[in-house]
Design an enzyme around this catalytic site. Structure first.
Site, PDB file in Angstrom:
ATOM      1  CD  GLU A 187      -4.279   6.621  -0.760  1.00  0.00           C
ATOM      2  OE1 GLU A 187      -5.311   6.451  -0.250  1.00  0.00           O
ATOM      3  OE2 GLU A 187      -3.054   6.250  -0.118  1.00  0.00           O
TER       4      GLU A 187
ATOM      5  CG  ASP B  58      -1.031   5.911   5.353  1.00  0.00           C
ATOM      6  OD1 ASP B  58      -1.961   6.408   5.956  1.00  0.00           O
ATOM      7  OD2 ASP B  58      -1.394   5.240   4.254  1.00  0.00           O
TER       8      ASP B  58
ATOM      9  CD  GLU C  92      -4.171   1.347   6.196  1.00  0.00           C
ATOM     10  OE1 GLU C  92      -4.599   2.347   6.859  1.00  0.00           O
ATOM     11  OE2 GLU C  92      -3.899   1.075   4.987  1.00  0.00           O
TER      12      GLU C  92
END
Ligand code: BDP
Length: 716
Positions: A307, A381, A409
């Protein structure tokens, strides 16, 4: 006037008492409500005999003294010698005198360096309880385990408990930035007050260490994986040292994230090429500098070429080159490198789920001895549900460390009650088949499958400076449960929930029974109202708050939800079977076969592995569209049931925590309906089918849901 003032005072006192309850986590040490039981305990616990004198030993005896005094409602004093009272004797192997040793007949070979033994013994016809270990840290863990027995109202007769942690590194990963924002943090700002450190030691640091030690966590990475090199400068290292000093007596080591380009950013060098001798030397000197200040520094956690983070590939090198160069720097001091395998690239047309395995599996056996590769539980993820990551079990010569995400998240932030140990357990129990049937992920992680030397489990922390640490009172259970599973990956999440509830709230069965059930079911509820049947990554973009299955305009294809669900007129789901991206082939043949075949693929993972027609018949006879819609509805119903459960237990909980959870469940219910309605309206465009009976009609249009924007969603 006076009475008004009194009322006000009373309100303040009762508010701060319950705020304190929130703060005290599972270490409430409430006075035992059952008086008979309390009297019984008191006859066995008339004092504490503390034999050690290290910082850890002193810390242990203080904790035991406080905990017992509060729970038994009588001052329990610490002595240094045995007398005629029944006592709790605490001390490590080397501190036990021959009389105690003889009476206990303990074989210390049954435990490792962090393990403990709790044993009922008799000396001169007097009963005592001995809590011991090879080292003082083991005694500390033993003390928390003993306190837990009392907290959960268990018998302390004829004790013979032998326990050791099954993994070496049990560690929290804080995604905390130096400006105190927390990436994906939903419980306030970072605990670490870098501005006031090193001179100001917040009581929080001590309580953080206590909480972690009580569940066996022995490491903490203080900084975000998206790292800032400044943490490695002398100005910050001095602050890190202050924290390390607070944590040390609790058996907790400090680790930092290493930004790969640090030699350029803070070292004034032109490159960060791992094959350049000047770079390797820079890291060696940096490691030496750190270990001079913090002799028990744990090592580095590294996110590289992931990323957009810098890494060895910027210089034409690979992950092995990068990890081994850092490993050499910390090796002389006993440090380790936790190198993350969370990699995927927008330039790789391959299915994102395949990329980490494709890149890392061929490196098996090439890393230095003090490198452990840290792998997320699933290949995408941290979704509400993912099949286990195919790397687990696929690297016999390279130790792998589990990375779980405790912060929610993708699971409703700190607003939704989701009991994560249920998710963790599901992953740990998964069979990789890599060395035949029974090669579970837990066996990979604890090193028993391939006899690894270093083993570990990491959890991305959900902790911030909110009074209650985790935002949601029940999110404390996720921190707790993570620690317990890191200690023993084979523990049952239901038992963990039981322990946590009793230690955090009360022992009343009328409370425990329904609330435990609520916790256990909460994980499946979130899967149902967000991503049933193997759907994944359809959260709104960037912040990941709320549904966004329609998002398709981001520059990186694999950041768009449409990439993952692939809904069209023919059906929905990602074809990772042999006829699709063949991601299934990354699993051992037995597992691959199960996932590849539509008939044998578990329905919970169906749309993860297959693109399935809307008319496909599910096991319960419904067609896929109806079954999916009913799952969304079931999720909503489950949250409603959670609300009903909670509303019935008011009398067992202090009013503040009762109210907080009630309000949060109200939000969760609203948002579960939002998820259901937004997703079903969107997918309905493709299925072209009516909602089945039993599914409530949406009250808003798809356009309405698509118009919602959340520019200030936290943690982003
Ligand atoms: C993703 C998060 C991102 C993290 C990244 C990681 O959205 O904030 O930096 O994982 O784990 O889930 O590196």
């Amino acid at each position: 006037m006076i009475s008004l003032r009194l009322i006000f005072l009373f309100l303040i006192i009762s508010f701060s008492a319950s705020a304190q309850k929130d703060y005290k986590l599972w270490l409430q040490y409430d006075k035992i409500a059952n008086t008979d039981l309390r009297t019984k305990y008191l006859s066995d616990i008339q004092g504490i005999v503390s034999l050690g004198n290290s910082e850890t030993a002193v810390t242990s005896s203080k904790e035991l003294e406080n905990g017992l005094t509060e729970m038994l409602g009588t001052k329990i004093t610490v002595k240094s010698k045995l007398d005629q009272a029944s006592s709790i004797i605490i001390g490590s192997e080397s501190s036990l005198n021959s009389e105690i040793q003889k009476a206990s007949e303990i074989d210390f070979n049954q435990i490792n360096d962090e393990g403990f033994i709790i044993k009922s013994i008799s000396i001169k016809n007097k009963k005592h309880i001995l809590i011991s270990g090879k080292k003082d840290v083991g005694v500390l863990y033993g003390i928390y385990s003993f306190l837990r027995l009392i907290q959960t109202n268990k018998s302390i007769q004829n004790l013979d408990i032998i326990d050791s942690p099954k993994t070496n590194i049990r560690i929290l990963n804080h995604w905390d930035n130096l400006d105190r924002t927390v990436e994906r943090g939903y419980a306030g700002f970072s605990l670490w007050n870098w501005q006031k450190l090193p001179d100001f030691i917040d009581q929080r640091y001590i309580d953080y260490a206590r909480a972690n030690a009580s569940i066996g966590i022995n490491g903490t990475v203080l900084t975000n994986v998206n790292a800032n090199a400044l943490i490695l400068t002398p100005q910050y290292l001095e602050k890190v040292e202050a924290l390390a000093k607070v944590f040390r007596p609790y058996g907790i080591k400090v680790y930092l994230t290493a930004r790969f380009s640090a030699p350029i950013e803070i070292g004034g060098l032109k490159t960060a090429d791992p094959k350049d001798a000047a770079i390797a030397n820079w890291w060696k000197a940096k490691a030496k500098e750190i270990y001079t200040i913090i002799p028990d520094f744990g090592g580095f956690l590294v996110k590289a070429n992931s990323e957009g983070q810098p890494g060895p590939q910027n210089y034409g090198r690979d992950h092995v080159d990068g990890a081994n160069m850092l490993a050499d720097a910390v090796a002389p001091f006993g440090g380790i490198i936790m190198w993350r395998a969370f990699v995927y690239s927008e330039h790789d047309a391959n299915d994102r789920a395949k990329q980490a395995y494709a890149e890392f599996q061929p490196y098996d056996g090439k890393f230095k001895e003090n490198v452990i590769v840290q792998v997320k539980n699933g290949a995408i993820d941290f979704q509400p549900r993912e099949p286990f990551h195919p790397l687990f079990g696929a690297t016999p010569k390279t130790p792998l460390m589990m990375e779980f995400q405790i912060t929610q998240e993708y699971l409703g932030f700190s607003t939704h009650l989701v009991y994560l140990p249920k998710l963790f357990q599901e992953v740990l129990e998964s069979d990789t088949y890599q060395k035949g049937k029974g090669s579970t992920v837990a066996k990979v992680v604890d090193g028993t499958l391939y006899k690894n030397k270093i083993t570990g489990i990491a959890g991305v922390a959900n902790i911030g400076n909110d009074i209650n640490w985790t935002g949601h009172p029940f999110a404390q259970a996720n921190w707790y449960g993570f620690g317990r599973l890191a200690w023993n990956p084979y523990l049952d999440s239901e038992i963990i929930a039981d322990e946590w509830l009793r230690s955090t709230f009360c022992n009343d069965e009328n409370f425990i029974r329904p609330v435990k059930e609520m916790m256990i079911n909460s994980r499946e509820a979130v899967v149902n109202y967000m991503t049933p049947l193997g759907l994944h990554h359809i959260m709104d973009t960037g912040h990941h708050y709320g549904p966004g299955p329609w998002v398709s305009n981001l520059s990186r294809p694999e950041w768009n939800p449409v990439y993952y669900h692939k809904a069209d007129k023919n059906g929905i789901g990602f074809d990772r079977s042999k006829t699709g991206t063949n991601a299934v082939a990354q699993y051992a043949p037995e597992a691959a076969k199960i996932f590849d075949n539509l008939e044998t693929c578990p329905e919970k993972d169906l749309l993860w592995f297959h693109h399935v027609p809307w008319d496909y018949k599910l096991k319960d006879g419904h067609n896929l569209w109806d079954g999916m819609a009913l799952k969304y509805q079931e999720g909503v119903n489950q949250v409603k049931a959670m609300q009903e459960t909670w509303n019935k237990i008011e009398k067992y909980v202090d009013s503040q925590r009762f109210k907080e959870v009630q309000m949060l469940l109200n939000i969760q219910y609203k948002e579960a309906k939002w998820w259901r309605d937004a997703c079903l309206l969107y997918f309905q465009q493709y299925s072209g089918k009516e909602l089945p009976i039993g599914v409530e009609k949406p009250t808003q249009s798809l356009e309405y849901f698509q118009s919602l924007k959340f520019p200030f969603a936290p943690g982003n």
